[in-house]
Write a protein that holds these residues in place. Structure first.
Motif, PDB file in Angstrom:
ATOM      1  N   ALA A 127       0.867  -1.187   0.000  1.00  0.00           N
ATOM      2  CA  ALA A 127       0.000   0.000   0.000  1.00  0.00           C
ATOM      3  C   ALA A 127       0.894   1.224   0.000  1.00  0.00           C
ATOM      4  CB  ALA A 127      -0.927  -0.003   1.218  1.00  0.00           C
ATOM      5  N   GLY A 128       0.279   2.403   0.010  1.00  0.00           N
ATOM      6  CA  GLY A 128       1.034   3.637   0.125  1.00  0.00           C
ATOM      7  C   GLY A 128       1.634   3.776   1.512  1.00  0.00           C
ATOM      8  N   SER A 129       2.723   4.519   1.593  1.00  0.00           N
ATOM      9  CA  SER A 129       3.451   4.616   2.857  1.00  0.00           C
ATOM     10  C   SER A 129       2.643   5.248   3.974  1.00  0.00           C
ATOM     11  CB  SER A 129       4.750   5.402   2.641  1.00  0.00           C
ATOM     12  OG  SER A 129       5.663   4.646   1.886  1.00  0.00           O
ATOM     13  N   ALA A 130       1.860   6.278   3.666  1.00  0.00           N
ATOM     14  CA  ALA A 130       1.079   6.935   4.716  1.00  0.00           C
ATOM     15  C   ALA A 130       0.118   5.948   5.357  1.00  0.00           C
ATOM     16  CB  ALA A 130       0.321   8.131   4.142  1.00  0.00           C
ATOM     17  N   HIS A 131      -0.511   5.116   4.531  1.00  0.00           N
ATOM     18  CA  HIS A 131      -1.438   4.109   5.059  1.00  0.00           C
ATOM     19  C   HIS A 131      -0.688   3.069   5.878  1.00  0.00           C
ATOM     20  CE1 HIS A 131      -4.861   1.375   5.219  1.00  0.00           C
ATOM     21  NE2 HIS A 131      -4.068   0.411   4.789  1.00  0.00           N
ATOM     22  N   LEU A 132       0.480   2.648   5.409  1.00  0.00           N
ATOM     23  CA  LEU A 132       1.237   1.616   6.117  1.00  0.00           C
ATOM     24  C   LEU A 132       1.720   2.106   7.472  1.00  0.00           C
ATOM     25  CD1 LEU A 132       3.340   0.178   3.166  1.00  0.00           C
ATOM     26  CD2 LEU A 132       1.343  -0.876   4.242  1.00  0.00           C
ATOM     27  N   VAL A 133       2.159   3.360   7.546  1.00  0.00           N
ATOM     28  CA  VAL A 133       2.587   3.905   8.837  1.00  0.00           C
ATOM     29  C   VAL A 133       1.422   3.909   9.822  1.00  0.00           C
ATOM     30  CG1 VAL A 133       3.360   6.005  10.010  1.00  0.00           C
ATOM     31  CG2 VAL A 133       4.495   5.264   7.918  1.00  0.00           C
ATOM     32  N   GLU A 134       0.240   4.256   9.341  1.00  0.00           N
ATOM     33  CA  GLU A 134      -0.935   4.241  10.219  1.00  0.00           C
ATOM     34  C   GLU A 134      -1.268   2.820  10.657  1.00  0.00           C
ATOM     35  OE1 GLU A 134      -4.169   5.052  12.504  1.00  0.00           O
ATOM     36  OE2 GLU A 134      -2.569   6.387  11.819  1.00  0.00           O
ATOM     37  N   GLU A 135      -1.067   1.842   9.782  1.00  0.00           N
ATOM     38  CA  GLU A 135      -1.306   0.447  10.145  1.00  0.00           C
ATOM     39  C   GLU A 135      -0.325  -0.015  11.229  1.00  0.00           C
ATOM     40  OE1 GLU A 135      -3.836  -1.975   8.252  1.00  0.00           O
ATOM     41  OE2 GLU A 135      -4.428   0.059   8.813  1.00  0.00           O
ATOM     42  N   VAL A 136       0.920   0.443  11.150  1.00  0.00           N
ATOM     43  CA  VAL A 136       1.888   0.125  12.208  1.00  0.00           C
ATOM     44  C   VAL A 136       1.466   0.779  13.516  1.00  0.00           C
ATOM     45  CG1 VAL A 136       4.282   0.448  12.977  1.00  0.00           C
ATOM     46  CG2 VAL A 136       3.812  -0.238  10.613  1.00  0.00           C
ATOM     47  N   ARG A 137       1.044   2.030  13.437  1.00  0.00           N
ATOM     48  CA  ARG A 137       0.617   2.745  14.650  1.00  0.00           C
ATOM     49  C   ARG A 137      -0.558   2.044  15.313  1.00  0.00           C
ATOM     50  NH1 ARG A 137      -3.009   5.472  16.850  1.00  0.00           N
ATOM     51  NH2 ARG A 137      -4.374   5.185  15.042  1.00  0.00           N
ATOM     52  N   ALA A 138      -1.474   1.524  14.500  1.00  0.00           N
ATOM     53  CA  ALA A 138      -2.671   0.862  15.038  1.00  0.00           C
ATOM     54  C   ALA A 138      -2.423  -0.604  15.390  1.00  0.00           C
ATOM     55  CB  ALA A 138      -3.806   0.969  14.029  1.00  0.00           C
ATOM     56  N   ASP A 198      -1.036   8.942  -0.912  1.00  0.00           N
ATOM     57  CA  ASP A 198      -0.386   8.340   0.255  1.00  0.00           C
ATOM     58  C   ASP A 198       0.943   7.667  -0.085  1.00  0.00           C
ATOM     59  OD1 ASP A 198      -1.485   6.215  -1.126  1.00  0.00           O
ATOM     60  OD2 ASP A 198      -2.214   5.168   0.641  1.00  0.00           O
ATOM     61  N   TRP A 199       1.387   7.767  -1.360  1.00  0.00           N
ATOM     62  CA  TRP A 199       2.714   7.264  -1.715  1.00  0.00           C
ATOM     63  C   TRP A 199       3.771   8.239  -1.229  1.00  0.00           C
ATOM     64  CZ3 TRP A 199       4.566   3.673  -5.869  1.00  0.00           C
ATOM     65  CH2 TRP A 199       3.648   2.646  -6.113  1.00  0.00           C
ATOM     66  N   GLY A 200       4.922   7.706  -0.821  1.00  0.00           N
ATOM     67  CA  GLY A 200       5.972   8.546  -0.269  1.00  0.00           C
ATOM     68  C   GLY A 200       6.490   9.590  -1.242  1.00  0.00           C
ATOM     69  N   SER A 201       6.763   9.188  -2.492  1.00  0.00           N
ATOM     70  CA  SER A 201       7.327  10.147  -3.448  1.00  0.00           C
ATOM     71  C   SER A 201       6.333  11.245  -3.792  1.00  0.00           C
ATOM     72  CB  SER A 201       7.802   9.422  -4.711  1.00  0.00           C
ATOM     73  OG  SER A 201       6.729   8.802  -5.365  1.00  0.00           O
ATOM     74  N   ARG A 202       5.046  10.915  -3.807  1.00  0.00           N
ATOM     75  CA  ARG A 202       4.025  11.946  -4.054  1.00  0.00           C
ATOM     76  C   ARG A 202       4.041  12.976  -2.934  1.00  0.00           C
ATOM     77  NH1 ARG A 202      -1.144  12.560  -6.506  1.00  0.00           N
ATOM     78  NH2 ARG A 202      -1.888  14.643  -5.954  1.00  0.00           N
ATOM     79  N   GLN A 203       4.171  12.513  -1.701  1.00  0.00           N
ATOM     80  CA  GLN A 203       4.212  13.438  -0.572  1.00  0.00           C
ATOM     81  C   GLN A 203       5.448  14.342  -0.646  1.00  0.00           C
ATOM     82  OE1 GLN A 203       4.025  10.896   2.845  1.00  0.00           O
ATOM     83  NE2 GLN A 203       1.833  10.501   2.626  1.00  0.00           N
ATOM     84  N   VAL A 204       6.588  13.773  -1.028  1.00  0.00           N
ATOM     85  CA  VAL A 204       7.799  14.582  -1.173  1.00  0.00           C
ATOM     86  C   VAL A 204       7.589  15.662  -2.232  1.00  0.00           C
ATOM     87  CG1 VAL A 204      10.214  14.547  -1.904  1.00  0.00           C
ATOM     88  CG2 VAL A 204       9.347  12.752  -0.406  1.00  0.00           C
ATOM     89  N   THR A 205       7.005  15.276  -3.371  1.00  0.00           N
ATOM     90  CA  THR A 205       6.789  16.235  -4.456  1.00  0.00           C
ATOM     91  C   THR A 205       5.797  17.316  -4.057  1.00  0.00           C
ATOM     92  OG1 THR A 205       7.252  14.512  -6.086  1.00  0.00           O
ATOM     93  CG2 THR A 205       6.098  16.464  -6.868  1.00  0.00           C
ATOM     94  N   ASP A 206       4.694  16.928  -3.442  1.00  0.00           N
ATOM     95  CA  ASP A 206       3.696  17.915  -3.013  1.00  0.00           C
ATOM     96  C   ASP A 206       4.302  18.939  -2.067  1.00  0.00           C
ATOM     97  OD1 ASP A 206       1.701  16.778  -4.526  1.00  0.00           O
ATOM     98  OD2 ASP A 206       0.783  15.667  -2.870  1.00  0.00           O
ATOM     99  N   ARG A 207       5.080  18.467  -1.116  1.00  0.00           N
ATOM    100  CA  ARG A 207       5.679  19.376  -0.131  1.00  0.00           C
ATOM    101  C   ARG A 207       6.732  20.277  -0.791  1.00  0.00           C
ATOM    102  NH1 ARG A 207       5.235  17.980   5.376  1.00  0.00           N
ATOM    103  NH2 ARG A 207       7.401  18.585   5.779  1.00  0.00           N
ATOM    104  N   ALA A 208       7.465  19.737  -1.766  1.00  0.00           N
ATOM    105  CA  ALA A 208       8.486  20.542  -2.436  1.00  0.00           C
ATOM    106  C   ALA A 208       7.853  21.664  -3.251  1.00  0.00           C
ATOM    107  CB  ALA A 208       9.336  19.642  -3.336  1.00  0.00           C
ATOM    108  N   PHE A 209       6.772  21.377  -3.945  1.00  0.00           N
ATOM    109  CA  PHE A 209       6.093  22.425  -4.706  1.00  0.00           C
ATOM    110  C   PHE A 209       5.483  23.465  -3.774  1.00  0.00           C
ATOM    111  CE2 PHE A 209       6.610  19.923  -8.451  1.00  0.00           C
ATOM    112  CZ  PHE A 209       6.482  20.817  -9.507  1.00  0.00           C
ATOM    113  N   GLU A 210       4.922  23.012  -2.678  1.00  0.00           N
ATOM    114  CA  GLU A 210       4.357  23.943  -1.703  1.00  0.00           C
ATOM    115  C   GLU A 210       5.446  24.854  -1.139  1.00  0.00           C
ATOM    116  OE1 GLU A 210       1.870  23.823   2.535  1.00  0.00           O
ATOM    117  OE2 GLU A 210       2.322  21.973   1.436  1.00  0.00           O
ATOM    118  N   ALA A 211       6.609  24.275  -0.832  1.00  0.00           N
ATOM    119  CA  ALA A 211       7.707  25.078  -0.289  1.00  0.00           C
ATOM    120  C   ALA A 211       8.218  26.082  -1.315  1.00  0.00           C
ATOM    121  CB  ALA A 211       8.844  24.168   0.161  1.00  0.00           C
TER     122      ALA A 211
END
Length: 308
Positions: A127-138, A198-211
């Motif tokens: 799955a996407g990384s954001a979802h997987l991290v939440e699965e570990v947390r839960a 929720d994919w890691g590279s998508r999150q990196v790209t979104d944050r870079a454009f926002e910055a």
């Protein structure tokens, strides 16, 4: 409160249906319903809103679900710890991984683990990384291999395995190929091919454009690496991807660096902050991982036990 009642409650909550939960547990539906009613009487609160088609958690049910999962995970960890003392590993090891991380040869690592510990059942979820991290947390996953752009939530520890720069990929006939390196401003107005949010590279790209204070348009959203590169190769958009993904395909793809300091894509192991030292199977898997990556003991992906 009986553990089996918590197991039944979690099954109904996850299936959102009494019949499907009963089938999953190999129980008669009447017996399952009676167990849930017993649990509700003991807690003094309804746990589900029942209808003919599905069931939904009440506020009390939502509060219980997270704690029930943690309790069941702790019980399983306790049983596994006793087995480990006896020289055995058994039980179930639940692993998550985002696609095409590339750092870890996961099939080889899992094959080695199974040969050494045949009594442990391995379950893998992609799955996407954001979802997987939440699965570990839960506590629904014992560990996960992820690529994230943000700090982990409370209860999750990330140990970095590698960091790579993001690269621009485009069609060989695209206007950007006239550049040796790409400026952020040159990407504004382009149509992008990218992964789900929720994919890691998508999150990196979104944050870079926002910055950078730039807007971008994701025209094509995909859920696998090969589709992304195929669409870019068909000149349907450009993409910003980690270096190891950028070079996966050579036909109809041009790879360009970003000027100055490009954003970084970090691959990590996500484990529960208070859980991995109590899970012998997790520790055994990560020991094998450390050997495969030739990591020194101090760099082991598994945190040292907390001292009290």
């Amino acid at each position: 409160m009986e553990l089996r009642h918590l197991e039944y409650f979690v099954a109904v909550a996850e299936e959102a249906h009494f019949t499907r939960a009963a089938e999953r547990l190999h129980l008669a539906q009447s017996g399952l319903s009676a167990s849930i009613r017993t649990l509700e009487r003991e807690l003094g609160a309804p746990l589900f809103i029942r209808s003919t088609r599905r069931v939904e958690l009440t506020e009390a049910g939502r509060a219980l679900l997270a704690e029930a999962r943690r309790t069941l995970a702790s019980v399983a960890a306790a049983r596994n710890a006793v087995a480990a003392v006896q020289g055995l590993l058994r039980g179930t090891l639940c692993i998550g991984a985002e696609q095409c991380l590339g750092v870890v040869d996961l099939p080889a690592v899992l094959s080695r683990f199974r040969s050494v510990h045949p009594g442990v059942e391995i379950r893998l979820r992609q799955a996407g990384s954001a979802h997987l991290v939440e699965e570990v947390r839960a506590a629904r996953l014992d560990l996960a291999f992820v690529a994230t752009a943000t700090d982990p939530p409370p209860g999750v520890t990330l140990t970095s395995l590698t960091t790579e720069p993001m690269m621009v990929v485009c069609h060989p006939g695209h206007r950007l190929t006239a550049c040796e390196a790409v400026d952020w401003s040159q990407l504004e107005g382009e149509s992008f091919v990218d992964f789900h949010a929720d994919w890691g590279s998508r999150q990196v790209t979104d944050r870079a454009f926002e910055a950078a204070g730039l807007r971008r348009r994701v025209a094509l959203e995909v859920n696998d690496v090969h589709s992304l590169l195929d669409f870019v190769g068909a000149d349907l958009g450009v993409a910003l991807v980690p270096r190891r993904i950028a070079y996966k395909k050579k036909e109809n793809i041009r790879v360009l660096p970003l000027r100055d300091t490009p954003p970084s894509w970090r691959v990590s192991v996500a484990v529960p902050t208070d859980g991995p030292t109590n899970n012998p199977a997790s520790r055994a898997l990560l020991d094998i991982l450390g050997e495969s990556l030739c990591l020194p003991a101090a760099a082991s992906p598994l945190p040292e036990p907390a001292t009290t």
